[in-house]
Enzyme design. Structure first.
Site, PDB file in Angstrom:
ATOM      1  N   GLN A 175     -44.917 -27.166  28.584  1.00 22.37           N
ATOM      2  CA  GLN A 175     -45.427 -28.335  27.061  1.00 22.37           C
ATOM      3  C   GLN A 175     -46.292 -29.146  27.726  1.00 22.37           C
ATOM      4  O   GLN A 175     -45.018 -30.279  28.515  1.00 22.37           O
ATOM      5  CB  GLN A 175     -44.204 -28.076  26.705  1.00 22.37           C
ATOM      6  CG  GLN A 175     -44.341 -29.254  25.500  1.00 22.37           C
ATOM      7  CD  GLN A 175     -43.123 -29.320  24.507  1.00 22.37           C
ATOM      8  OE1 GLN A 175     -42.175 -29.107  24.826  1.00 22.37           O
ATOM      9  NE2 GLN A 175     -42.961 -30.124  22.883  1.00 22.37           N
TER      10      GLN A 175
ATOM     11  N   HIS B 272     -45.704 -28.001  18.604  1.00 22.92           N
ATOM     12  CA  HIS B 272     -47.230 -27.478  17.603  1.00 22.92           C
ATOM     13  C   HIS B 272     -46.889 -25.876  18.350  1.00 22.92           C
ATOM     14  O   HIS B 272     -46.376 -25.626  19.278  1.00 22.92           O
ATOM     15  CB  HIS B 272     -48.062 -28.184  18.465  1.00 22.92           C
ATOM     16  CG  HIS B 272     -48.385 -28.626  20.123  1.00 22.92           C
ATOM     17  ND1 HIS B 272     -47.226 -29.461  20.701  1.00 22.92           N
ATOM     18  CD2 HIS B 272     -48.622 -27.956  20.791  1.00 22.92           C
ATOM     19  CE1 HIS B 272     -47.000 -28.834  22.115  1.00 22.92           C
ATOM     20  NE2 HIS B 272     -47.864 -28.570  21.966  1.00 22.92           N
ATOM     21  N   PHE B 273     -47.840 -24.963  17.568  1.00 26.95           N
ATOM     22  CA  PHE B 273     -48.709 -23.746  18.354  1.00 26.95           C
ATOM     23  C   PHE B 273     -49.618 -23.939  18.836  1.00 26.95           C
ATOM     24  O   PHE B 273     -51.058 -24.612  17.224  1.00 26.95           O
ATOM     25  CB  PHE B 273     -47.889 -23.358  16.641  1.00 26.95           C
ATOM     26  CG  PHE B 273     -46.735 -22.800  16.754  1.00 26.95           C
ATOM     27  CD1 PHE B 273     -45.989 -21.835  17.478  1.00 26.95           C
ATOM     28  CD2 PHE B 273     -46.016 -23.971  15.608  1.00 26.95           C
ATOM     29  CE1 PHE B 273     -44.311 -22.149  17.152  1.00 26.95           C
ATOM     30  CE2 PHE B 273     -44.589 -23.895  15.610  1.00 26.95           C
ATOM     31  CZ  PHE B 273     -43.787 -22.775  16.344  1.00 26.95           C
ATOM     32  N   HIS B 274     -50.608 -23.166  19.086  1.00 26.64           N
ATOM     33  CA  HIS B 274     -51.706 -22.938  19.703  1.00 26.64           C
ATOM     34  C   HIS B 274     -52.336 -21.796  18.986  1.00 26.64           C
ATOM     35  O   HIS B 274     -51.465 -20.661  18.705  1.00 26.64           O
ATOM     36  CB  HIS B 274     -51.824 -22.404  21.668  1.00 26.64           C
ATOM     37  CG  HIS B 274     -51.679 -23.797  21.494  1.00 26.64           C
ATOM     38  ND1 HIS B 274     -52.455 -24.956  22.194  1.00 26.64           N
ATOM     39  CD2 HIS B 274     -50.059 -24.481  22.302  1.00 26.64           C
ATOM     40  CE1 HIS B 274     -52.128 -25.799  23.386  1.00 26.64           C
ATOM     41  NE2 HIS B 274     -50.504 -25.692  23.014  1.00 26.64           N
TER      42      HIS B 274
ATOM     43  N   ASP C  22     -57.873 -27.861  18.527  1.00 23.93           N
ATOM     44  CA  ASP C  22     -57.527 -28.796  20.026  1.00 23.93           C
ATOM     45  C   ASP C  22     -58.722 -29.824  20.811  1.00 23.93           C
ATOM     46  O   ASP C  22     -59.748 -28.813  21.030  1.00 23.93           O
ATOM     47  CB  ASP C  22     -56.946 -27.739  21.067  1.00 23.93           C
ATOM     48  CG  ASP C  22     -56.176 -27.757  21.775  1.00 23.93           C
ATOM     49  OD1 ASP C  22     -54.971 -27.720  22.156  1.00 23.93           O
ATOM     50  OD2 ASP C  22     -56.816 -28.735  23.276  1.00 23.93           O
ATOM     51  N   ILE C  23     -58.335 -31.180  21.696  1.00 18.24           N
ATOM     52  CA  ILE C  23     -59.636 -31.383  22.110  1.00 18.24           C
ATOM     53  C   ILE C  23     -60.044 -31.171  23.291  1.00 18.24           C
ATOM     54  O   ILE C  23     -61.335 -31.637  23.491  1.00 18.24           O
ATOM     55  CB  ILE C  23     -58.518 -33.147  22.650  1.00 18.24           C
ATOM     56  CG1 ILE C  23     -60.562 -34.486  22.483  1.00 18.24           C
ATOM     57  CG2 ILE C  23     -58.101 -32.976  23.172  1.00 18.24           C
ATOM     58  CD1 ILE C  23     -59.913 -36.019  22.244  1.00 18.24           C
TER      59      ILE C  23
HETATM   60  P1  5GP Z   1     -49.714 -28.193  25.519  1.00 22.36           P
HETATM   61  O1  5GP Z   1     -49.645 -28.376  26.994  1.00 22.36           O
HETATM   62  O2  5GP Z   1     -48.106 -29.356  24.871  1.00 22.36           O
HETATM   63  O3  5GP Z   1     -49.138 -26.525  25.115  1.00 22.36           O
HETATM   64  O4  5GP Z   1     -50.184 -28.377  24.100  1.00 22.36           O
HETATM   65  C1  5GP Z   1     -51.122 -29.490  24.079  1.00 22.36           C
HETATM   66  C2  5GP Z   1     -52.176 -29.689  23.442  1.00 22.36           C
HETATM   67  O5  5GP Z   1     -52.882 -30.729  22.816  1.00 22.36           O
HETATM   68  C3  5GP Z   1     -53.328 -29.224  24.307  1.00 22.36           C
HETATM   69  O6  5GP Z   1     -53.970 -28.002  24.641  1.00 22.36           O
HETATM   70  C4  5GP Z   1     -53.839 -30.672  24.446  1.00 22.36           C
HETATM   71  O7  5GP Z   1     -55.515 -29.992  25.001  1.00 22.36           O
HETATM   72  C5  5GP Z   1     -53.860 -30.869  23.213  1.00 22.36           C
HETATM   73  N1  5GP Z   1     -54.170 -32.285  23.408  1.00 22.36           N
HETATM   74  C6  5GP Z   1     -53.680 -33.504  23.793  1.00 22.36           C
HETATM   75  N2  5GP Z   1     -54.556 -34.992  23.153  1.00 22.36           N
HETATM   76  C7  5GP Z   1     -55.147 -34.817  21.815  1.00 22.36           C
HETATM   77  C8  5GP Z   1     -55.611 -35.313  21.120  1.00 22.36           C
HETATM   78  O8  5GP Z   1     -55.362 -36.402  21.479  1.00 22.36           O
HETATM   79  N3  5GP Z   1     -56.219 -34.614  19.906  1.00 22.36           N
HETATM   80  C9  5GP Z   1     -56.379 -33.044  20.507  1.00 22.36           C
HETATM   81  N4  5GP Z   1     -56.914 -32.559  19.360  1.00 22.36           N
HETATM   82  N5  5GP Z   1     -56.003 -32.265  20.770  1.00 22.36           N
HETATM   83  C10 5GP Z   1     -54.658 -32.786  21.833  1.00 22.36           C
END
Ligand code: 5GP
Ligand code: ZN
Length: 132
Positions: free
Chosen positions: A91, A97-99, A30-31
């Site tokens: 989200q 996606h899964f963390h 994750d970035i």
């Molecule tokens: P969500 O909030 O949808 O559960 O998680 C999305 C995740 O994607 C966030 O933790 C965010 O940091 C990560 N993310 C968003 N854009 C990018 C990217 O361009 N590269 C990477 N590696 N992670 C990303």
């Protein structure tokens, strides 16, 4: 999908730090990590979230999550697996996606939501409402 950041990562148009890849699944860091090693596991086909993913891809993603989790458990002290579906569930990227969140015994983090104590009689009503 053209405007999906994770599809761009899959195609290689956007770089990432890859952890695992097979024909159907990609895992990368994750970035914006909440802990060291915070990893995202995604299907290589665009699905918005759990509601539209097909079982074939979900099974491939789940198998990869298991593989990575067992691997990480040798390097950390456990992991959390988190997944958000739709805006109300926070989200922010609309490609399933899964963390995987590696934990260490003294990391001081708390990823478990505050447990509000509800009247337990509500459980019966809730079970009646939700039963499949
Ligand atoms: P969500 O909030 O949808 O559960 O998680 C999305 C995740 O994607 C966030 O933790 C965010 O940091 C990560 N993310 C968003 N854009 C990018 C990217 O361009 N590269 C990477 N590696 N992670 C990303
Ligand atoms: Zn996508």
């Amino acid at each position: 999908m053209d405007d999906c950041i994770f599809c761009k990562i899959i195609s290689g148009d956007v770089p990432c730090y890859k952890i695992y890849e097979d024909e159907y699944v990609l895992a990368f860091l994750d970035i914006n990590p909440v802990v060291n090693g915070h990893t995202l596991v995604i299907p290589k086909k665009h699905f918005v979230n759990i509601f539209d993913v097909d079982n074939f891809y979900l099974e491939k993603v789940t198998a990869a999550i298991k593989k990575i989790s067992v691997h990480y458990n040798q390097k950390f002290d456990g992991i959390n697996i988190l997944n958000a579906n739709d805006k109300s569930a926070q989200q922010s990227v609309f490609h399933l996606h899964f963390h995987i969140i590696p934990r260490t015994i003294d990391d001081g983090k708390d990823f478990w939501p505050y447990k509000e104590v509800l009247d337990k009689t509500d459980l019966k009503t809730m079970a009646e409402r939700l039963k499949l």
